[in-house]
Design a protein around this motif. Structure first.
Motif, PDB file in Angstrom:
ATOM      1  N   GLY A  96      -1.154  -0.275  16.020  1.00  9.18           N
ATOM      2  CA  GLY A  96      -2.107  -1.177  16.669  1.00  9.18           C
ATOM      3  C   GLY A  96      -3.201  -1.668  15.762  1.00  9.18           C
ATOM      4  O   GLY A  96      -4.066  -2.443  16.188  1.00  9.18           O
ATOM      5  N   ALA A  97      -3.173  -1.278  14.491  1.00  8.67           N
ATOM      6  CA  ALA A  97      -4.200  -1.727  13.543  1.00  8.67           C
ATOM      7  C   ALA A  97      -4.018  -3.208  13.225  1.00  8.67           C
ATOM      8  O   ALA A  97      -2.921  -3.755  13.329  1.00  8.67           O
ATOM      9  CB  ALA A  97      -4.137  -0.900  12.262  1.00  8.67           C
ATOM     10  N   GLY A  98      -5.113  -3.882  12.829  1.00  9.58           N
ATOM     11  CA  GLY A  98      -5.065  -5.297  12.491  1.00  9.58           C
ATOM     12  C   GLY A  98      -4.406  -5.552  11.152  1.00  9.58           C
ATOM     13  O   GLY A  98      -4.040  -4.620  10.428  1.00  9.58           O
ATOM     14  N   VAL A  99      -4.270  -6.840  10.808  1.00  9.88           N
ATOM     15  CA  VAL A  99      -3.584  -7.227   9.585  1.00  9.88           C
ATOM     16  C   VAL A  99      -4.276  -6.665   8.352  1.00  9.88           C
ATOM     17  O   VAL A  99      -3.665  -5.974   7.528  1.00  9.88           O
ATOM     18  CB  VAL A  99      -3.490  -8.767   9.494  1.00  9.88           C
ATOM     19  N   LYS A 100      -5.560  -6.953   8.216  1.00  9.26           N
ATOM     20  CA  LYS A 100      -6.267  -6.542   6.996  1.00  9.26           C
ATOM     21  C   LYS A 100      -6.462  -5.031   6.904  1.00  9.26           C
ATOM     22  O   LYS A 100      -6.220  -4.450   5.827  1.00  9.26           O
ATOM     23  CB  LYS A 100      -7.591  -7.282   6.897  1.00  9.26           C
ATOM     24  N   PRO A 101      -6.844  -4.352   7.984  1.00 10.39           N
ATOM     25  CA  PRO A 101      -6.929  -2.889   7.888  1.00 10.39           C
ATOM     26  C   PRO A 101      -5.581  -2.245   7.560  1.00 10.39           C
ATOM     27  O   PRO A 101      -5.510  -1.285   6.791  1.00 10.39           O
ATOM     28  CB  PRO A 101      -7.419  -2.470   9.272  1.00 10.39           C
ATOM     29  N   SER A 102      -4.498  -2.794   8.136  1.00 13.85           N
ATOM     30  CA  SER A 102      -3.167  -2.234   7.868  1.00 13.85           C
ATOM     31  C   SER A 102      -2.788  -2.417   6.407  1.00 13.85           C
ATOM     32  O   SER A 102      -2.266  -1.500   5.758  1.00 13.85           O
ATOM     33  CB  SER A 102      -2.118  -2.910   8.757  1.00 13.85           C
ATOM     34  N   MET A 103      -3.051  -3.611   5.864  1.00  9.76           N
ATOM     35  CA  MET A 103      -2.697  -3.859   4.462  1.00  9.76           C
ATOM     36  C   MET A 103      -3.590  -3.043   3.535  1.00  9.76           C
ATOM     37  O   MET A 103      -3.123  -2.547   2.498  1.00  9.76           O
ATOM     38  CB  MET A 103      -2.811  -5.351   4.139  1.00  9.76           C
ATOM     39  N   ARG A 104      -4.867  -2.904   3.897  1.00  6.93           N
ATOM     40  CA  ARG A 104      -5.765  -2.104   3.065  1.00  6.93           C
ATOM     41  C   ARG A 104      -5.281  -0.659   3.000  1.00  6.93           C
ATOM     42  O   ARG A 104      -5.269  -0.034   1.945  1.00  6.93           O
ATOM     43  CB  ARG A 104      -7.191  -2.176   3.614  1.00  6.93           C
ATOM     44  N   ARG A 105      -4.872  -0.130   4.159  1.00  5.18           N
ATOM     45  CA  ARG A 105      -4.382   1.252   4.205  1.00  5.18           C
ATOM     46  C   ARG A 105      -3.071   1.374   3.404  1.00  5.18           C
ATOM     47  O   ARG A 105      -2.863   2.348   2.679  1.00  5.18           O
ATOM     48  CB  ARG A 105      -4.159   1.659   5.667  1.00  5.18           C
ATOM     49  N   ALA A 106      -2.194   0.358   3.534  1.00  2.61           N
ATOM     50  CA  ALA A 106      -0.917   0.400   2.817  1.00  2.61           C
ATOM     51  C   ALA A 106      -1.130   0.330   1.307  1.00  2.61           C
ATOM     52  O   ALA A 106      -0.538   1.105   0.544  1.00  2.61           O
ATOM     53  CB  ALA A 106      -0.026  -0.757   3.272  1.00  2.61           C
ATOM     54  N   THR A 107      -1.973  -0.581   0.857  1.00  9.85           N
ATOM     55  CA  THR A 107      -2.188  -0.717  -0.587  1.00  9.85           C
ATOM     56  C   THR A 107      -2.983   0.453  -1.153  1.00  9.85           C
ATOM     57  O   THR A 107      -2.851   0.776  -2.334  1.00  9.85           O
ATOM     58  CB  THR A 107      -2.913  -2.043  -0.914  1.00  9.85           C
ATOM     59  N   ASP A 108      -3.845   1.073  -0.318  1.00  5.06           N
ATOM     60  CA  ASP A 108      -4.537   2.282  -0.772  1.00  5.06           C
ATOM     61  C   ASP A 108      -3.535   3.304  -1.301  1.00  5.06           C
ATOM     62  O   ASP A 108      -3.760   3.958  -2.321  1.00  5.06           O
ATOM     63  CB  ASP A 108      -5.333   2.899   0.393  1.00  5.06           C
ATOM     64  N   GLN A 109      -2.461   3.458  -0.572  1.00  5.81           N
ATOM     65  CA  GLN A 109      -1.453   4.443  -0.961  1.00  5.81           C
ATOM     66  C   GLN A 109      -0.463   3.872  -1.971  1.00  5.81           C
ATOM     67  O   GLN A 109      -0.142   4.500  -2.978  1.00  5.81           O
ATOM     68  CB  GLN A 109      -0.690   4.911   0.275  1.00  5.81           C
ATOM     69  N   LEU A 110       0.016   2.640  -1.737  1.00  7.85           N
ATOM     70  CA  LEU A 110       1.104   2.105  -2.539  1.00  7.85           C
ATOM     71  C   LEU A 110       0.687   1.729  -3.954  1.00  7.85           C
ATOM     72  O   LEU A 110       1.491   1.840  -4.890  1.00  7.85           O
ATOM     73  CB  LEU A 110       1.719   0.889  -1.843  1.00  7.85           C
ATOM     74  N   LEU A 111      -0.556   1.268  -4.141  1.00  2.87           N
ATOM     75  CA  LEU A 111      -0.966   0.910  -5.494  1.00  2.87           C
ATOM     76  C   LEU A 111      -0.919   2.122  -6.424  1.00  2.87           C
ATOM     77  O   LEU A 111      -0.557   2.005  -7.600  1.00  2.87           O
ATOM     78  CB  LEU A 111      -2.367   0.290  -5.485  1.00  2.87           C
ATOM     79  N   VAL A 112      -1.278   3.276  -5.879  1.00  2.00           N
ATOM     80  CA  VAL A 112      -1.185   4.495  -6.680  1.00  2.00           C
ATOM     81  C   VAL A 112       0.276   4.839  -6.942  1.00  2.00           C
ATOM     82  O   VAL A 112       0.677   5.150  -8.073  1.00  2.00           O
ATOM     83  CB  VAL A 112      -1.897   5.662  -5.975  1.00  2.00           C
ATOM     84  N   ALA A 113       1.081   4.769  -5.862  1.00  3.03           N
ATOM     85  CA  ALA A 113       2.505   5.072  -6.025  1.00  3.03           C
ATOM     86  C   ALA A 113       3.165   4.088  -6.988  1.00  3.03           C
ATOM     87  O   ALA A 113       3.959   4.479  -7.856  1.00  3.03           O
ATOM     88  CB  ALA A 113       3.204   5.022  -4.665  1.00  3.03           C
TER      89      ALA A 113
END
Length: 845
Positions: free
Chosen positions: A331-348
């Protein structure tokens, strides 16, 4: 869980990147599109290079090989500036066929643009035997036309005493019947000075004068009523370049179709599919554009780079979209969802990019330039992939989803792969069940398989030959059925080379050469050659404990049979009576080079009497390695500076270099990756152990791959030699995603609880990891195998083998990452919980 260290706060860097991706998405898109246009310009400047000459390295064997080619004239070797006319038939020494060969020579000579300087053929020798005054092609044709068949047969028998005449005829030449099934004519071209005609260089009618001449010559010779075909370095390099282009035009669309099908399954949304495909295209454009800008030519090895980049790009793209969807379904919005995804994926992605770059870049340790360039281009391409899929794709996804919401456009397939309750999710979770019930057994089996497979793999063959790069003699039916422009050309090079090998006794066929330098006028010079021939090694042909060889000695002995005066000179200076003169050699050389045998003598000794070549016949069943070893043993017997050379020795030297490169690259990649992971996990999560856990499944995968290569009979060659380091680089991607996702999941659980971690926390984190990240890895594995495995459709064998082993490496990496990593983590957790020192520091932060 153990091995706690200092954790560096890297979040500030991630937040800065998030701000650009999420907060300034349109600016990011514009910047990347401008860069794509810049690299697009470089794409237009990419040149091609093909052939085996690109694999040459500085070595005594190669230097001697080049000296031999430069100093000594071979009977019918296709040298720079020359074209071979290959004639075949029931009897090429019959009157009509002899006239046809001379007619082909004459028509070529009359075309001024073909720059014909001279011609030679068995037909010309027969004509001059009939009439020594027939010095022009026109006169020779007239002589043959007037002669009867009986007169021509008599002339053929007389010409047969000339070794140069016999060298131009196939091995089935019958002097009694004056017949042969094939012959070779030589046409020399006056190529402008300063133009390199090295076989293997880029060849096209616009850039290579010899290639242009030989291509135009084909139509001229084709007008003659006889089976005469052309062969030469220009035709060879032209076809090799065509093979590279044809392989690309077949492989890339085929890979695109398969990838498109699997991406439909992975994305299940047309907009996401378009974004993924655009990102993949940008990756290829950037990489090829970089090659054009820095001037790296596109070789046959580099045909493998686009599929590899597509494979890694697909992996990144699926992870980005899948991780974003995992947040959106909450249920998260577009920008919060992408921020959370890139928080993890950029490191990975950073971990994955680092290990993959190290795997590819380790090939720069090779001594062969094409393999070095392959490593550089692939490594740069992976960096571009990281930037495009780590920054551009998330920014583009934010922009498109904002537009969808603003204009109320529908979305499709928003559920992530491997979600809880799905069949894929349940299948992937079985690895956690295995880890719970028998982690030690799983790890033990993996260790045993690694050791057994590694030992078995030590028997892998190493090869290097022209055949690796040549198109097949017969184009497979499925390729011929392709419509234009995908249908490949009709290739003739392999058929012609096989024909030459079958019909003619070439100096390069089952022979090696000893290149000798020294004062050959000294009395002991010829005796030294004779002494080296005694008691030859096992791979050499011999007669009466003497090696079968050709040298200046055989020329002296042959001319002694023709000239009584010269024979008496040799006998007067043969002190020990063994048929080899050992006194007054300067006079013997002078007389020989002033005789009709001069041309033959200059095939074995230089004008200045400072260098010579000795050609040894070898057993057809002997291996390249044995022949090379024995040739060097014989070279050591000479009293002069002597180097073993020839195509067999040079290619075996390259094969040895390829094997050394494979081991060196693997060791470099393994060491660099281990250091990188250990340091990185200490910085990111304060635990060195996870770096080791990350690497363990891939060591297993690489060992299994090497064992499988031997099982399938796939050797280390110019391209497959790179695959072990590449498998390490690509394979770490899979385990890195699993380990990093686990650290995040376990970190959240540890931060949320107040009563310390439990064993169940580990299994819960592993379950969420293999369902979430494992789902993305499954889609990535399927598409990656399709993207790399499609190389089996490439026209040249070396690319097909590379595609197969790369696909296998991806499959093994996926299996070990999903089914072995959880067990390794569980075992480490048990050890950490039982160790008081580690247990006291069991919180993440």
């Amino acid at each position: 869980m153990g091995g706690v260290g200092v954790v560096v706060d890297y979040q500030a860097v991630i937040d800065w990147a998030d701000e650009w991706i999420v907060g300034r998405s349109k600016t990011v898109l514009l910047a990347f599109l401008v860069l794509t246009a810049v690299f697009g310009v470089g794409l237009t400047r990419v040149s091609t290079e093909a052939g085996t000459s690109q694999f040459t390295e500085d070595s005594p064997a190669l230097e001697a090989f080049e000296n031999v080619n430069e100093e000594f004239t071979q009977p019918f070797e296709a040298e720079n500036g020359s074209t071979q006319l290959i004639q075949s038939g029931r009897n090429v020494l019959s009157k009509p066929e002899l006239v046809a060969m001379l007619t082909a020579q004459y028509r070529l000579e009359q075309r001024e643009e073909l720059r014909v300087a001279s011609t030679a053929s068995a037909a010309g020798i027969v004509a001059q035997t009939l009439d020594p005054n027939a010095t022009t092609l026109e006169d020779q044709i007239r002589v043959l036309n007037r002669a009867t068949s009986t007169e021509i047969e008599i002339a053929v028998r007389q010409a047969a005493t000339n070794p140069g005449f016999r060298a131009l005829l196939s091995k089935d030449f019958n002097r009694r019947s004056a017949s042969a099934s094939a012959t070779i004519g030589i046409v020399e071209h006056a190529i402008p000075r300063g133009v390199s005609q090295e076989a293997g260089a880029e060849a096209s009618p616009e850039t290579d004068p010899l290639a242009a001449i030989q291509i135009r010559s084909q139509s001229v010779v084709g007008s003659v009523d006889s089976d005469i075909r052309l062969f030469g370095s220009g035709i060879l390099t032209d076809e090799l370049s065509s093979v590279t282009f044809d392989s690309l035009i077949i492989v890339i669309p085929a890979a695109g179709i398969l990838i498109f099908i699997f991406l439909l399954f992975a994305y299940r949304d047309p907009v996401d599919l378009v974004l993924g495909v655009v990102s993949l295209v940008m990756t290829i454009v950037w990489t090829l554009g970089f090659m054009g800008i820095v001037g790296i030519p596109f070789t046959q090895l580099l045909v493998a780079v686009p599929p590899l980049l597509l494979a890694v790009g697909i992996d990144y793209g699926i992870h980005t979209i899948n991780r974003y969807r995992e947040e959106r379904v909450t249920g998260a919005g577009v920008k919060p969802s992408m921020r959370r995804a890139t928080d993890q994926l950029l490191v990975a992605f950073f971990i994955v990019t680092g290990t993959t770059v190290l795997g590819f870049a380790s090939n720069v340790t090779s001594r062969l330039q094409p393999i070095q360039e392959f490593g550089v281009v692939a490594a740069i391409g992976i960096v571009f992939t990281f930037l495009i899929f780590g920054i551009f794709l998330p920014a583009a996804k934010v922009v498109t989803d904002d537009l969808r919401i603003r204009f109320h456009l529908p979305t499709f397939g928003e559920r992530p792969l491997g979600e809880e309750g799905s069949l894929l999710g349940r299948t992937l979770s079985s690895s956690v069940v295995l880890a719970r019930r028998g982690a030690a057994v799983v790890v033990a089996i993996a260790v045993v398989l690694t050791v057994v497979s590694g030992i078995y793999a030590t028997g892998i063959d190493t090869t290097f030959s022209n055949d690796d790069f040549l198109p097949p003699e017969e184009t497979p039916a499925y390729l011929e059925a392709l419509p234009e422009p995908f249908a490949p050309e009709t290739y003739t090079v392999t058929e012609l080379t096989n024909f030459l090998e079958e019909k003619f006794a070439s100096a390069e066929d089952d022979t090696v050469t000893i290149y000798v330098e020294g004062p050959l006028r000294e009395d002991y010079a010829l005796e030294s050659i004779q002494h080296a021939n005694r008691n030859p090694p096992d791979s050499f042909l011999s007669s009466g404990r003497q090696a079968d060889s050709e040298s200046i000695i055989t020329v002296i002995q042959g001319y002694s049979e023709q000239s009584a005066e010269f024979r008496r000179l040799v006998e007067r200076n043969d002190i020990n009576g063994d048929g080899v003169p050992d006194d007054n050699l300067a006079l013997i050389y002078d007389r020989l080079l002033d005789s009709p045998a001069r041309e033959q003598a200059l095939e074995f000794i230089s004008e200045d009497r400072r260098s010579a070549q000795v050609i040894y016949s070898t057993k057809s069943g002997a291996s390249q390695d044995a022949i090379t070893r024995d040739a060097r043993l014989v070279a050591d017997r000479y009293r002069f500076d002597a180097v073993a050379t020839g195509e067999i020795v040079v290619f075996q030297s390259i094969a040895a270099t390829i094997f050394t490169s494979a081991i060196r690259s693997l060791a470099t990649a393994l060491a660099a990756t281990a250091i990188f992971l250990v340091v990185l996990y200490r910085i990111l999560v304060g635990r060195v152990a996870f770096g080791v856990i990350n690497l363990f499944p891939i060591v297993v995968a690489v060992s299994l791959l090497a064992g499988t290569m031997r099982l399938l009979g796939i050797p280390f060659n110019a391209l497959t030699a790179t695959v072990l380091a590449i498998a390490l680089g690509l394979g770490v991607d899979y385990s890195a995603h699993v380990v990093h996702r686990f650290t995040d999941e376990y970190d959240e659980k540890a931060n949320a609880q107040t009563d310390g971690e439990s064993n169940e926390d580990v299994f819960a984190a592993l379950t969420r990891t293999v369902r979430g990240t494992g789902g993305a890895l499954t889609g990535s594995m399927l598409t990656t195998i399709s993207g790399t495995g499609i190389l089996v459709l490439a026209i040249t064998p070396v690319l097909g083998q590379f595609g197969l082993v790369t696909a296998l490496s991806i499959f093994y990496s996926y299996l070990t990452a999903i089914f072995l990593t959880p067990s390794a983590i569980v075992l480490w957790n048990r050890y950490a919980r039982q160790n008081p020192t580690i247990r006291a520091k069991s919180r993440w932060r």
